[in-house]
Write a protein that holds these residues in place. Structure first.
Motif, PDB file in Angstrom:
ATOM      1  N   UNK A  44       0.835  -1.205   0.000  1.00  0.00           N
ATOM      2  CA  UNK A  44       0.000   0.000   0.000  1.00  0.00           C
ATOM      3  C   UNK A  44       0.872   1.258   0.000  1.00  0.00           C
ATOM      4  N   UNK A  45       0.280   2.313  -0.483  1.00  0.00           N
ATOM      5  CA  UNK A  45       0.985   3.588  -0.579  1.00  0.00           C
ATOM      6  C   UNK A  45       1.391   4.095   0.803  1.00  0.00           C
ATOM      7  N   UNK A  46       0.483   3.992   1.782  1.00  0.00           N
ATOM      8  CA  UNK A  46       0.822   4.493   3.119  1.00  0.00           C
ATOM      9  C   UNK A  46       1.927   3.651   3.767  1.00  0.00           C
ATOM     10  N   UNK A  47       1.972   2.347   3.488  1.00  0.00           N
ATOM     11  CA  UNK A  47       3.055   1.513   4.000  1.00  0.00           C
ATOM     12  C   UNK A  47       4.391   1.931   3.396  1.00  0.00           C
ATOM     13  N   UNK A  48       4.391   2.167   2.091  1.00  0.00           N
ATOM     14  CA  UNK A  48       5.605   2.628   1.419  1.00  0.00           C
ATOM     15  C   UNK A  48       6.097   3.933   2.035  1.00  0.00           C
ATOM     16  N   UNK A  49       5.161   4.849   2.274  1.00  0.00           N
ATOM     17  CA  UNK A  49       5.529   6.135   2.870  1.00  0.00           C
ATOM     18  C   UNK A  49       6.109   5.958   4.272  1.00  0.00           C
ATOM     19  N   UNK A 106       9.832  11.491  -7.605  1.00  0.00           N
ATOM     20  CA  UNK A 106       9.412  12.316  -6.480  1.00  0.00           C
ATOM     21  C   UNK A 106       8.377  11.654  -5.594  1.00  0.00           C
ATOM     22  N   UNK A 107       8.035  10.394  -5.877  1.00  0.00           N
ATOM     23  CA  UNK A 107       7.013   9.695  -5.107  1.00  0.00           C
ATOM     24  C   UNK A 107       7.321   8.198  -5.109  1.00  0.00           C
ATOM     25  N   UNK A 108       6.701   7.459  -4.172  1.00  0.00           N
ATOM     26  CA  UNK A 108       6.902   6.016  -4.085  1.00  0.00           C
ATOM     27  C   UNK A 108       5.663   5.247  -4.535  1.00  0.00           C
ATOM     28  N   UNK A 109       4.766   5.915  -5.206  1.00  0.00           N
ATOM     29  CA  UNK A 109       3.529   5.309  -5.691  1.00  0.00           C
ATOM     30  C   UNK A 109       3.843   4.072  -6.544  1.00  0.00           C
ATOM     31  N   UNK A 110       3.044   3.019  -6.381  1.00  0.00           N
ATOM     32  CA  UNK A 110       3.213   1.813  -7.180  1.00  0.00           C
ATOM     33  C   UNK A 110       2.883   2.103  -8.636  1.00  0.00           C
ATOM     34  N   UNK A 111       3.580   1.413  -9.523  1.00  0.00           N
ATOM     35  CA  UNK A 111       3.279   1.552 -10.942  1.00  0.00           C
ATOM     36  C   UNK A 111       1.941   0.882 -11.215  1.00  0.00           C
ATOM     37  N   UNK A 112       1.166   1.409 -12.146  1.00  0.00           N
ATOM     38  CA  UNK A 112      -0.123   0.785 -12.441  1.00  0.00           C
ATOM     39  C   UNK A 112       0.071  -0.614 -13.014  1.00  0.00           C
ATOM     40  N   UNK A 113      -0.832  -1.515 -12.629  1.00  0.00           N
ATOM     41  CA  UNK A 113      -0.760  -2.881 -13.162  1.00  0.00           C
ATOM     42  C   UNK A 113      -1.117  -2.874 -14.637  1.00  0.00           C
ATOM     43  N   UNK A 114      -0.290  -3.531 -15.396  1.00  0.00           N
ATOM     44  CA  UNK A 114      -0.573  -3.682 -16.816  1.00  0.00           C
ATOM     45  C   UNK A 114      -0.827  -5.153 -17.090  1.00  0.00           C
ATOM     46  N   UNK A 115      -2.000  -5.496 -17.587  1.00  0.00           N
ATOM     47  CA  UNK A 115      -2.256  -6.912 -17.851  1.00  0.00           C
ATOM     48  C   UNK A 115      -1.271  -7.462 -18.881  1.00  0.00           C
ATOM     49  N   UNK A 116      -0.821  -8.683 -18.676  1.00  0.00           N
ATOM     50  CA  UNK A 116       0.132  -9.256 -19.624  1.00  0.00           C
ATOM     51  C   UNK A 116      -0.509  -9.522 -20.979  1.00  0.00           C
ATOM     52  N   UNK A 117       0.311  -9.501 -21.995  1.00  0.00           N
ATOM     53  CA  UNK A 117      -0.142  -9.919 -23.301  1.00  0.00           C
ATOM     54  C   UNK A 117      -0.699  -8.840 -24.199  1.00  0.00           C
ATOM     55  N   UNK A 118      -0.533  -7.587 -23.875  1.00  0.00           N
ATOM     56  CA  UNK A 118      -1.105  -6.539 -24.713  1.00  0.00           C
ATOM     57  C   UNK A 118      -0.154  -5.999 -25.766  1.00  0.00           C
ATOM     58  N   UNK A 119       1.052  -6.451 -25.767  1.00  0.00           N
ATOM     59  CA  UNK A 119       2.005  -5.883 -26.720  1.00  0.00           C
ATOM     60  C   UNK A 119       2.783  -6.954 -27.483  1.00  0.00           C
ATOM     61  N   UNK A 120       2.123  -8.056 -27.799  1.00  0.00           N
ATOM     62  CA  UNK A 120       2.798  -9.102 -28.559  1.00  0.00           C
ATOM     63  C   UNK A 120       3.046  -8.634 -29.983  1.00  0.00           C
TER      64      UNK A 120
END
Length: 103
Positions: free
Chosen positions: A6-11, A49-63
Motif C-alpha cells: 500500500x501507498x501508506x506503507x511505502x511512505x 518524487x514519489x513512491x507510488x506503485x506503478x499501475x498494473x498492466x495486464x500481460x499480453x497486450x504488446x505481442x
C-alpha cells in the motif's frame, strides 16, 4: 500477480529511513520487507518524487507476433537458426534480444 504494498506503507518505510534515521537494514527487519524493495522505492522516489506503485498492466497486450500458426510454421522451417537470424528473417520488426532489459 502479487499485490503491491500500500501507498501508506511505502511512505512509512521511506519516512523511517529519511526522517527517523533508520538504516535500510533496520527498516528491512522492522517492516519485514527486503532491502531490494526499499532500494527500488528510494530509486523510484528519486526519479519521480514519489513512491507510488506503478499501475498494473495486464500481460499480453504488446505481442509483436499475433499469427501463431504462421510463427509455428516459420519456427519449424527455420528452427536450425539462431534467435538473431530468425529475427532478421521474420517479416515484421521484432527484437532479437533474449534479455528483458534490451526491449
Amino acid at each position: 500477480m502479487a499485490k503491491p504494498y500500500s501507498y501508506d506503507f511505502r511512505q512509512k518505510v521511506i519516512q523511517g529511513i529519511e526522517l527517523d534515521g533508520l538504516k535500510k537494514r533496520e527498516a528491512s527487519e522492522l517492516f519485514n520487507i527486503s532491502r531490494n524493495t526499499i532500494n527500488l522505492w528510494l530509486q523510484r522516489k528519486a526519479e519521480t518524487g514519489d513512491v507510488q506503485a506503478l499501475p498494473n498492466r495486464p500481460p499480453g497486450n504488446n505481442h509483436k507476433i499475433t499469427d501463431w500458426e504462421q510463427f509455428r510454421a516459420f519456427a519449424k522451417t527455420h528452427g536450425d537458426k539462431t534467435q538473431v537470424e530468425m529475427a532478421q528473417l521474420w517479416d515484421s520488426d521484432i527484437s532479437d534480444c533474449l534479455r528483458q532489459s534490451c526491449a
